[in-house]
Write a protein that holds these residues in place. Structure first.
Motif, short mmCIF file in Angstrom:
data_model
loop_
_atom_site.label_atom_id
_atom_site.label_comp_id
_atom_site.label_asym_id
_atom_site.label_seq_id
_atom_site.Cartn_x
_atom_site.Cartn_y
_atom_site.Cartn_z
N MET A 1 0.85 -1.18 0.00
CA MET A 1 0.00 0.00 0.00
C MET A 1 0.89 1.23 0.00
O MET A 1 1.91 1.26 0.63
N ARG A 2 0.44 2.25 -0.67
CA ARG A 2 1.20 3.49 -0.75
C ARG A 2 0.32 4.63 -0.24
O ARG A 2 -0.76 4.86 -0.77
N THR A 3 0.76 5.33 0.79
CA THR A 3 0.01 6.48 1.29
C THR A 3 0.44 7.69 0.48
O THR A 3 1.63 7.98 0.38
N LEU A 4 -0.51 8.42 -0.08
CA LEU A 4 -0.17 9.54 -0.94
C LEU A 4 -0.16 10.86 -0.18
O LEU A 4 0.76 11.62 -0.29
N THR A 5 -1.20 11.16 0.57
CA THR A 5 -1.25 12.41 1.32
C THR A 5 -2.32 12.29 2.41
O THR A 5 -3.36 11.69 2.17
N GLY A 6 -2.05 12.87 3.56
CA GLY A 6 -3.04 12.81 4.64
C GLY A 6 -3.52 11.39 4.85
O GLY A 6 -2.73 10.51 5.11
N ASP A 7 -4.82 11.20 4.72
CA ASP A 7 -5.36 9.85 4.87
C ASP A 7 -5.68 9.21 3.53
O ASP A 7 -6.34 8.18 3.47
N VAL B 1 -9.90 12.70 -0.81
CA VAL B 1 -9.19 13.20 -1.99
C VAL B 1 -9.45 14.71 -2.05
O VAL B 1 -10.49 15.16 -2.51
N ASP B 2 -8.46 15.50 -1.57
CA ASP B 2 -8.57 16.95 -1.63
C ASP B 2 -7.83 17.45 -2.88
O ASP B 2 -7.48 16.66 -3.75
N ASP B 3 -7.60 18.77 -2.97
CA ASP B 3 -6.94 19.33 -4.15
C ASP B 3 -5.57 18.71 -4.38
O ASP B 3 -5.25 18.27 -5.49
N GLU B 4 -4.75 18.65 -3.35
CA GLU B 4 -3.42 18.03 -3.46
C GLU B 4 -3.56 16.54 -3.74
O GLU B 4 -2.82 15.97 -4.52
N GLY B 5 -4.53 15.93 -3.11
CA GLY B 5 -4.75 14.51 -3.29
C GLY B 5 -5.10 14.13 -4.72
O GLY B 5 -4.71 13.07 -5.20
N ARG B 6 -5.84 14.99 -5.43
CA ARG B 6 -6.20 14.69 -6.82
C ARG B 6 -4.96 14.60 -7.70
O ARG B 6 -4.85 13.73 -8.55
N PRO C 1 -16.76 15.47 -8.10
CA PRO C 1 -16.66 15.36 -9.56
C PRO C 1 -15.23 15.54 -10.07
O PRO C 1 -14.81 14.87 -11.02
N ALA C 2 -14.45 16.42 -9.43
CA ALA C 2 -13.07 16.64 -9.87
C ALA C 2 -12.23 15.38 -9.74
O ALA C 2 -11.32 15.15 -10.53
#
Length: 87
Positions: free
Chosen positions: A1-7, A27-32, A63-64
């Motif tokens: 598993m790879r954690t990308l950002t935050g949770d 999935v926030d702005d950075e997460g997208r 939607p983003a």
């Protein structure tokens, strides 16, 4: 598993001919941006076969986020690969 950002997490698995990318968390702005990078990495796991993006564990599906997945799906289609989304 790879954690990308935050949770936000993306895990990858190859099941038979199918590559499965399971996305969880927020999935926030950075997460997208990071989600797109993570899904592109999933494309590289296998050069062929379908890809399933499982977003059933995403807390809020904006939607983003789907636009990010669609961009990766277009890239996969150029390589002759199908992408489906499991909600």
């Amino acid at each position: 598993m790879r954690t990308l950002t935050g949770d936000l997490t993306v895990s990858y698995a190859v099941r038979g001919k199918t590559t499965v990318a399971t996305v969880g968390g927020t999935v926030d702005d950075e997460g997208r941006r990071l989600l797109t990078e993570g899904l592109e990495a999933a494309l590289g796991l296998r050069g062929r076969g379908p890809i399933v993006v499982d977003v059933s564990a995403v807390l809020v599906l904006e939607p983003a986020t789907m636009l990010c997945i669609a961009a990766v799906a277009r890239e996969a289609a150029k390589a002759g690969r199908d992408v489906s989304v499991r909600i």
